[in-house]
Motif scaffolding. Structure first.
Motif, PDB file in Angstrom:
ATOM      1  N   ALA A 267       0.830  -1.210   0.000  1.00 62.23           N
ATOM      2  CA  ALA A 267       0.000   0.000   0.000  1.00 62.23           C
ATOM      3  C   ALA A 267       0.862   1.257   0.000  1.00 62.23           C
ATOM      4  O   ALA A 267       0.596   2.209  -0.746  1.00 62.23           O
ATOM      5  CB  ALA A 267      -0.932  -0.003   1.208  1.00 62.23           C
ATOM      6  N   PHE A 268       1.900   1.252   0.828  1.00 63.59           N
ATOM      7  CA  PHE A 268       2.792   2.408   0.882  1.00 63.59           C
ATOM      8  C   PHE A 268       3.488   2.607  -0.462  1.00 63.59           C
ATOM      9  O   PHE A 268       3.565   3.727  -0.982  1.00 63.59           O
ATOM     10  CB  PHE A 268       3.822   2.232   2.000  1.00 63.59           C
ATOM     11  CG  PHE A 268       4.785   3.378   2.111  1.00 63.59           C
ATOM     12  CD1 PHE A 268       4.380   4.590   2.646  1.00 63.59           C
ATOM     13  CD2 PHE A 268       6.093   3.249   1.672  1.00 63.59           C
ATOM     14  CE1 PHE A 268       5.262   5.659   2.744  1.00 63.59           C
ATOM     15  CE2 PHE A 268       6.987   4.303   1.769  1.00 63.59           C
ATOM     16  CZ  PHE A 268       6.566   5.509   2.306  1.00 63.59           C
TER      17      PHE A 268
ATOM     18  N   ASP B  44       2.532   1.591  -3.445  1.00 62.89           N
ATOM     19  CA  ASP B  44       1.552   2.061  -4.432  1.00 62.89           C
ATOM     20  C   ASP B  44       1.301   3.558  -4.279  1.00 62.89           C
ATOM     21  O   ASP B  44       1.223   4.289  -5.266  1.00 62.89           O
ATOM     22  CB  ASP B  44       0.236   1.300  -4.290  1.00 62.89           C
ATOM     23  CG  ASP B  44       0.311  -0.131  -4.793  1.00 62.89           C
ATOM     24  OD1 ASP B  44       1.320  -0.491  -5.451  1.00 62.89           O
ATOM     25  OD2 ASP B  44      -0.635  -0.894  -4.530  1.00 62.89           O
ATOM     26  N   GLY B  45       1.190   4.013  -3.027  1.00 61.09           N
ATOM     27  CA  GLY B  45       0.955   5.437  -2.779  1.00 61.09           C
ATOM     28  C   GLY B  45       2.116   6.301  -3.244  1.00 61.09           C
ATOM     29  O   GLY B  45       1.919   7.332  -3.889  1.00 61.09           O
ATOM     30  N   VAL B  46       3.334   5.867  -2.941  1.00 64.42           N
ATOM     31  CA  VAL B  46       4.513   6.633  -3.365  1.00 64.42           C
ATOM     32  C   VAL B  46       4.589   6.695  -4.884  1.00 64.42           C
ATOM     33  O   VAL B  46       4.827   7.761  -5.464  1.00 64.42           O
ATOM     34  CB  VAL B  46       5.812   6.044  -2.762  1.00 64.42           C
ATOM     35  CG1 VAL B  46       7.051   6.670  -3.405  1.00 64.42           C
ATOM     36  CG2 VAL B  46       5.832   6.248  -1.252  1.00 64.42           C
ATOM     37  N   LEU B  47       4.369   5.577  -5.541  1.00 67.58           N
ATOM     38  CA  LEU B  47       4.450   5.566  -7.006  1.00 67.58           C
ATOM     39  C   LEU B  47       3.332   6.394  -7.634  1.00 67.58           C
ATOM     40  O   LEU B  47       3.542   7.040  -8.664  1.00 67.58           O
ATOM     41  CB  LEU B  47       4.456   4.134  -7.530  1.00 67.58           C
ATOM     42  CG  LEU B  47       5.701   3.334  -7.126  1.00 67.58           C
ATOM     43  CD1 LEU B  47       5.634   1.911  -7.641  1.00 67.58           C
ATOM     44  CD2 LEU B  47       6.974   4.017  -7.590  1.00 67.58           C
ATOM     45  N   ALA B  48       2.163   6.420  -7.003  1.00 62.79           N
ATOM     46  CA  ALA B  48       1.083   7.284  -7.493  1.00 62.79           C
ATOM     47  C   ALA B  48       1.489   8.755  -7.379  1.00 62.79           C
ATOM     48  O   ALA B  48       1.225   9.557  -8.281  1.00 62.79           O
ATOM     49  CB  ALA B  48      -0.204   7.018  -6.713  1.00 62.79           C
ATOM     50  N   ILE B  49       2.153   9.107  -6.302  1.00 66.22           N
ATOM     51  CA  ILE B  49       2.632  10.481  -6.121  1.00 66.22           C
ATOM     52  C   ILE B  49       3.711  10.806  -7.146  1.00 66.22           C
ATOM     53  O   ILE B  49       3.733  11.899  -7.716  1.00 66.22           O
ATOM     54  CB  ILE B  49       3.126  10.705  -4.675  1.00 66.22           C
ATOM     55  CG1 ILE B  49       1.941  10.663  -3.711  1.00 66.22           C
ATOM     56  CG2 ILE B  49       3.898  12.012  -4.549  1.00 66.22           C
ATOM     57  CD1 ILE B  49       2.320  10.578  -2.252  1.00 66.22           C
ATOM     58  N   VAL B  50       4.616   9.863  -7.403  1.00 69.44           N
ATOM     59  CA  VAL B  50       5.668  10.065  -8.403  1.00 69.44           C
ATOM     60  C   VAL B  50       5.045  10.396  -9.760  1.00 69.44           C
ATOM     61  O   VAL B  50       5.445  11.352 -10.430  1.00 69.44           O
ATOM     62  CB  VAL B  50       6.594   8.821  -8.487  1.00 69.44           C
ATOM     63  CG1 VAL B  50       7.460   8.854  -9.725  1.00 69.44           C
ATOM     64  CG2 VAL B  50       7.447   8.711  -7.235  1.00 69.44           C
ATOM     65  N   ILE B  51       4.047   9.614 -10.151  1.00 69.64           N
ATOM     66  CA  ILE B  51       3.381   9.856 -11.435  1.00 69.64           C
ATOM     67  C   ILE B  51       2.656  11.195 -11.414  1.00 69.64           C
ATOM     68  O   ILE B  51       2.691  11.948 -12.401  1.00 69.64           O
ATOM     69  CB  ILE B  51       2.430   8.692 -11.773  1.00 69.64           C
ATOM     70  CG1 ILE B  51       3.256   7.456 -12.148  1.00 69.64           C
ATOM     71  CG2 ILE B  51       1.463   9.067 -12.890  1.00 69.64           C
ATOM     72  CD1 ILE B  51       2.457   6.190 -12.322  1.00 69.64           C
TER      73      ILE B  51
ATOM     74  N   ASN C 235      12.970  -1.837   0.283  1.00 66.38           N
ATOM     75  CA  ASN C 235      11.867  -1.271  -0.492  1.00 66.38           C
ATOM     76  C   ASN C 235      11.925   0.259  -0.485  1.00 66.38           C
ATOM     77  O   ASN C 235      11.700   0.904  -1.522  1.00 66.38           O
ATOM     78  CB  ASN C 235      10.531  -1.765   0.076  1.00 66.38           C
ATOM     79  CG  ASN C 235       9.378  -1.473  -0.846  1.00 66.38           C
ATOM     80  OD1 ASN C 235       9.261  -2.051  -1.911  1.00 66.38           O
ATOM     81  ND2 ASN C 235       8.530  -0.543  -0.434  1.00 66.38           N
ATOM     82  N   LEU C 236      12.242   0.841   0.662  1.00 64.08           N
ATOM     83  CA  LEU C 236      12.393   2.304   0.736  1.00 64.08           C
ATOM     84  C   LEU C 236      13.535   2.785  -0.154  1.00 64.08           C
ATOM     85  O   LEU C 236      13.438   3.847  -0.781  1.00 64.08           O
ATOM     86  CB  LEU C 236      12.621   2.756   2.176  1.00 64.08           C
ATOM     87  CG  LEU C 236      11.381   2.861   3.045  1.00 64.08           C
ATOM     88  CD1 LEU C 236      11.766   3.125   4.491  1.00 64.08           C
ATOM     89  CD2 LEU C 236      10.443   3.939   2.530  1.00 64.08           C
ATOM     90  N   HIS C 237      14.610   2.006  -0.213  1.00 58.17           N
ATOM     91  CA  HIS C 237      15.741   2.332  -1.086  1.00 58.17           C
ATOM     92  C   HIS C 237      15.273   2.384  -2.540  1.00 58.17           C
ATOM     93  O   HIS C 237      15.606   3.320  -3.280  1.00 58.17           O
ATOM     94  CB  HIS C 237      16.839   1.285  -0.868  1.00 58.17           C
ATOM     95  CG  HIS C 237      18.046   1.487  -1.700  1.00 58.17           C
ATOM     96  ND1 HIS C 237      18.556   0.497  -2.503  1.00 58.17           N
ATOM     97  CD2 HIS C 237      18.869   2.559  -1.867  1.00 58.17           C
ATOM     98  CE1 HIS C 237      19.633   0.956  -3.130  1.00 58.17           C
ATOM     99  NE2 HIS C 237      19.839   2.202  -2.762  1.00 58.17           N
ATOM    100  N   LEU C 238      14.489   1.404  -2.948  1.00 60.46           N
ATOM    101  CA  LEU C 238      13.928   1.403  -4.299  1.00 60.46           C
ATOM    102  C   LEU C 238      13.041   2.624  -4.517  1.00 60.46           C
ATOM    103  O   LEU C 238      13.169   3.329  -5.529  1.00 60.46           O
ATOM    104  CB  LEU C 238      13.122   0.122  -4.541  1.00 60.46           C
ATOM    105  CG  LEU C 238      12.300   0.084  -5.833  1.00 60.46           C
ATOM    106  CD1 LEU C 238      13.191   0.165  -7.063  1.00 60.46           C
ATOM    107  CD2 LEU C 238      11.420  -1.162  -5.860  1.00 60.46           C
ATOM    108  N   LEU C 239      12.163   2.907  -3.575  1.00 62.76           N
ATOM    109  CA  LEU C 239      11.253   4.052  -3.716  1.00 62.76           C
ATOM    110  C   LEU C 239      12.015   5.375  -3.772  1.00 62.76           C
ATOM    111  O   LEU C 239      11.603   6.302  -4.478  1.00 62.76           O
ATOM    112  CB  LEU C 239      10.226   4.066  -2.578  1.00 62.76           C
ATOM    113  CG  LEU C 239       9.238   2.895  -2.570  1.00 62.76           C
ATOM    114  CD1 LEU C 239       8.349   2.969  -1.337  1.00 62.76           C
ATOM    115  CD2 LEU C 239       8.416   2.860  -3.851  1.00 62.76           C
ATOM    116  N   PHE C 240      13.132   5.459  -3.048  1.00 64.47           N
ATOM    117  CA  PHE C 240      13.953   6.674  -3.106  1.00 64.47           C
ATOM    118  C   PHE C 240      14.401   6.937  -4.541  1.00 64.47           C
ATOM    119  O   PHE C 240      14.242   8.040  -5.061  1.00 64.47           O
ATOM    120  CB  PHE C 240      15.168   6.550  -2.185  1.00 64.47           C
ATOM    121  CG  PHE C 240      16.187   7.626  -2.426  1.00 64.47           C
ATOM    122  CD1 PHE C 240      15.972   8.912  -1.960  1.00 64.47           C
ATOM    123  CD2 PHE C 240      17.341   7.364  -3.154  1.00 64.47           C
ATOM    124  CE1 PHE C 240      16.902   9.925  -2.197  1.00 64.47           C
ATOM    125  CE2 PHE C 240      18.273   8.365  -3.395  1.00 64.47           C
ATOM    126  CZ  PHE C 240      18.055   9.651  -2.919  1.00 64.47           C
TER     127      PHE C 240
END
Length: 191
Positions: free
Chosen positions: A8-9, A11-18, A78-83
């Motif tokens: 969920a987290f 998905d939310g981060v990637l939605a914000i990125v887009i 996972n946070l490293h990837l999201l960064f």
């Protein structure tokens, strides 16, 4: 712990990125074909970046579907990837501000390379946390696509200082290679 919150987290981060990327898009000043042609490089860089974020979201989704549990190390991986993925809008914006110049294109390549490295670290973290009988052990392997992608990034980044079009072509080739998710992951999800 279960994977639900991590998914969920993410998905939310990637939605914000887009969302950040699309907010960078500005409508043409003129309501004409020339107006669209004027912003065409910006649209193309947005599409490529959107595809990359989509590839990571899709593959992350498939990976989490066969993952049963996570630990703190996996959360950090996972946070490293999201960064790194969160830097895609910055790199895309910089390319758009300084169209087709070497340093922004090279930085874009570094962000893409580091995103792929971070994804591999996430995979390794998941493999280490699950037992030898888990489907991840047979599905997640360093294959031709992974190795070829890394080589293309490593070649394309310095080539940005020779010819930006060669670098861009490399980034497009890698995206094309990854648009279709790994069939092994999809088969494992069906079990």
């Amino acid at each position: 712990m279960k994977t639900g919150r991590l998914e969920a987290f993410s998905d939310g981060v990637l939605a914000i990125v887009i969302t950040i990327m699309v907010l960078e898009l500005k409508a043409p000043e003129e309501p004409s074909l020339e107006g669209i042609l004027h912003i065409l490089p910006i649209l193309i860089s947005y599409v490529l970046s959107f595809i990359y974020v989509g590839i990571y979201w899709n593959n992350h989704h498939h990976l989490m579907q066969v993952t049963e549990k996570v630990n703190g190390g996996i959360l950090w991986a996972n946070l490293h990837l999201l960064f790194w993925l969160s830097l895609i809008p910055f790199a895309t914006s910089w390319i758009n501000e300084h169209q087709l110049t070497a340093v922004p294109i090279a930085l874009y390549g570094v962000v893409l390379l580091m995103s792929s490295v971070a994804y591999r670290i996430l995979e390794i973290s998941l493999l280490r946390f699950h037992d030898d009988n888990h489907p991840l052990k047979t599905i997640v392997k360093m294959g031709v696509k992974e190795n070829l992608s890394t080589v293309i990034y490593l070649v394309a980044i310095p080539l940005a200082f020779v010819n930006v079009w060669i670098s861009i072509a490399g980034f497009v080739i890698v995206a094309i290679m990854w648009v279709i998710p790994d069939r092994k992951l999809e088969k494992a999800m069906m079990k």
